[in-house]
Design a protein around this motif. Structure first.
Motif, PDB file in Angstrom:
ATOM      1  N   GLU A 121       0.443   4.338  -0.281  1.00  0.00           N
ATOM      2  CA  GLU A 121       0.018   5.533   0.444  1.00  0.00           C
ATOM      3  C   GLU A 121       0.435   5.500   1.917  1.00  0.00           C
ATOM      4  O   GLU A 121       0.400   6.532   2.606  1.00  0.00           O
ATOM      5  N   ARG A 122       0.832   4.329   2.413  1.00  0.00           N
ATOM      6  CA  ARG A 122       1.268   4.236   3.808  1.00  0.00           C
ATOM      7  C   ARG A 122       2.724   4.640   3.985  1.00  0.00           C
ATOM      8  O   ARG A 122       3.192   4.852   5.102  1.00  0.00           O
TER       9      ARG A 122
ATOM     10  N   GLU B 229       6.080   6.841   3.987  1.00  0.00           N
ATOM     11  CA  GLU B 229       6.447   8.241   4.202  1.00  0.00           C
ATOM     12  C   GLU B 229       7.955   8.381   4.029  1.00  0.00           C
ATOM     13  O   GLU B 229       8.722   7.546   4.513  1.00  0.00           O
TER      14      GLU B 229
ATOM     15  N   LYS C 287      -3.794  10.412   7.590  1.00  0.00           N
ATOM     16  CA  LYS C 287      -4.500  10.895   6.415  1.00  0.00           C
ATOM     17  C   LYS C 287      -3.491  11.284   5.361  1.00  0.00           C
ATOM     18  O   LYS C 287      -2.595  12.085   5.629  1.00  0.00           O
ATOM     19  N   PRO C 288      -3.554  10.694   4.172  1.00  0.00           N
ATOM     20  CA  PRO C 288      -2.553  11.012   3.150  1.00  0.00           C
ATOM     21  C   PRO C 288      -2.604  12.469   2.752  1.00  0.00           C
ATOM     22  O   PRO C 288      -3.665  13.077   2.682  1.00  0.00           O
ATOM     23  N   ARG C 289      -1.425  13.032   2.489  1.00  0.00           N
ATOM     24  CA  ARG C 289      -1.355  14.425   2.063  1.00  0.00           C
ATOM     25  C   ARG C 289      -1.821  14.550   0.628  1.00  0.00           C
ATOM     26  O   ARG C 289      -1.827  13.602  -0.141  1.00  0.00           O
ATOM     27  N   LYS C 290      -2.196  15.760   0.250  1.00  0.00           N
ATOM     28  CA  LYS C 290      -2.608  15.997  -1.123  1.00  0.00           C
ATOM     29  C   LYS C 290      -1.419  15.804  -2.040  1.00  0.00           C
ATOM     30  O   LYS C 290      -0.341  16.314  -1.788  1.00  0.00           O
ATOM     31  N   VAL C 291      -1.641  15.075  -3.110  1.00  0.00           N
ATOM     32  CA  VAL C 291      -0.561  14.798  -4.047  1.00  0.00           C
ATOM     33  C   VAL C 291      -0.028  16.073  -4.675  1.00  0.00           C
ATOM     34  O   VAL C 291       1.152  16.237  -4.899  1.00  0.00           O
TER      35      VAL C 291
ATOM     36  N   GLU D 114       0.859  -1.183   0.000  1.00  0.00           N
ATOM     37  CA  GLU D 114       0.000   0.000   0.000  1.00  0.00           C
ATOM     38  C   GLU D 114       0.900   1.239   0.000  1.00  0.00           C
ATOM     39  O   GLU D 114       1.313   1.719   1.058  1.00  0.00           O
TER      40      GLU D 114
END
Length: 309
Positions: free
Chosen positions: A210-211, A213, A271-275, A208
């Motif tokens: 998006e997890r 960082e 919460k994922p940051r805006k791309v 995944e």
């Protein structure tokens, strides 16, 4: 503003042709970047193209490419001569063959691109090629010229478009035996294999992205924010790598650590940051800077003050 295409031309499967555009599928523009400065003045360093013998700066129009054949001997090739190397792949991606995805060695993969129809015409032909590849569950292999080089490109369906991955040529991939020959042949006991397998099973999960960082990027942002705020920079303690000599003991500790981590209450996912804004949105605003709608008239630019590290 729409992204700029890296290449435009035609995609062809036998007699079926359509105009297409190739766009880079990845970007590193959101990463923190640094300029080189003169420590004494704080001014940015500028690089100039100079003649190696005379030391004089050379204008761009006077620079040509040369292939070195001897210590001081070069074969010059002009821009026009490069353009005369007229390969068909300069303007057309011709699909040569279809292969199974599993047959492509990961070492040959370079970078991904998005391939889309160019303009309002050719969408039907593009869809025919895309769905044919999808139905066959294959990867289409073709060639394309980018940055004055011909590349192999592997095409596969991705949503409504195609993803094209540039591939390396065999001469670009090094022989692993040059590096692996000196690795010792070690016999692994059943107990070691069982413990290692247990650790792997406890850490099993799903991929995944998006997890993930970028911890180094986050640390850089924290450093910049601290320097902006005028806070002292204190070195952090480096984590202890440990010094477990016994391999079985290390595996047993790993099993215990993995089990404890699995039993610990899970933290809520971030919460994922805006791309679009990326991690740079974490940077604190410049002190005293007003919102755009309240901005005061610009004053003459003053020499920027530097803060020492």
């Amino acid at each position: 503003m729409a992204p700029r295409a890296n290449w435009k031309g035609f995609l062809r499967l036998s007699l079926v042709t359509c105009p297409v555009a190739l766009y880079s599928a990845t970007s590193e523009s959101e990463k923190i970047s640094f300029n080189q400065l003169n420590r004494k003045t704080g001014h940015r360093i500028k690089y100039a193209k100079v003649d190696a013998d005379t030391g004089e700066e050379v204008e761009n129009e006077d620079i040509v490419k040369g292939f070195k054949v001897d210590t001081d001997t070069y074969i010059e090739v002009s821009k026009e001569e490069f353009e005369n190397v007229a390969l068909e792949s300069t303007r057309t991606i011709e699909i040569d063959e279809f292969v199974d995805r599993s047959e492509i060695d990961p070492r040959y993969l370079i970078r991904p691109y998005y391939l889309v129809p160019d303009g309002k015409v050719g969408h039907d032909a593009f869809a025919v090629i895309r769905e044919t590849i999808r139905e066959l569950n294959k990867v289409a292999i073709g060639r394309v010229v980018l940055t004055n080089r011909e590349h192999i490109i592997a095409l596969e369906p991705l949503d409504k478009g195609l993803m094209g991955t540039l591939l390396r040529y065999p001469y670009e991939v090094r022989d692993p035996q040059e590096y692996f020959d000196e690795i010792q042949d070690v016999k692994i006991t059943k107990d070691m294999a069982d413990l290692a397998r247990h650790v792997v099973n406890q850490k099993a999960g799903r991929f995944e992205p998006e997890r993930f960082e970028d911890h180094y990027e986050t640390a850089l942002i924290e450093l910049i924010n601290q320097k902006r705020a005028g806070k002292p920079i204190t070195p952090k303690e480096k984590p202890d790598a440990g010094n477990v000599v016994d391999l079985m003991e290390a595996l047993r500790r790993s099993v215990g650590g993995a089990a404890a981590k699995a039993e610990a209450p899970k933290k809520p996912a971030k919460k994922p940051r805006k791309v679009a804004s990326g991690q740079k949105e974490m940077l604190m605003p410049i002190v005293g800077k007003k919102p755009a709608k309240e901005a005061a008239p610009k004053k003459p630019a003053a020499r920027p003050q530097r803060k020492s590290a």
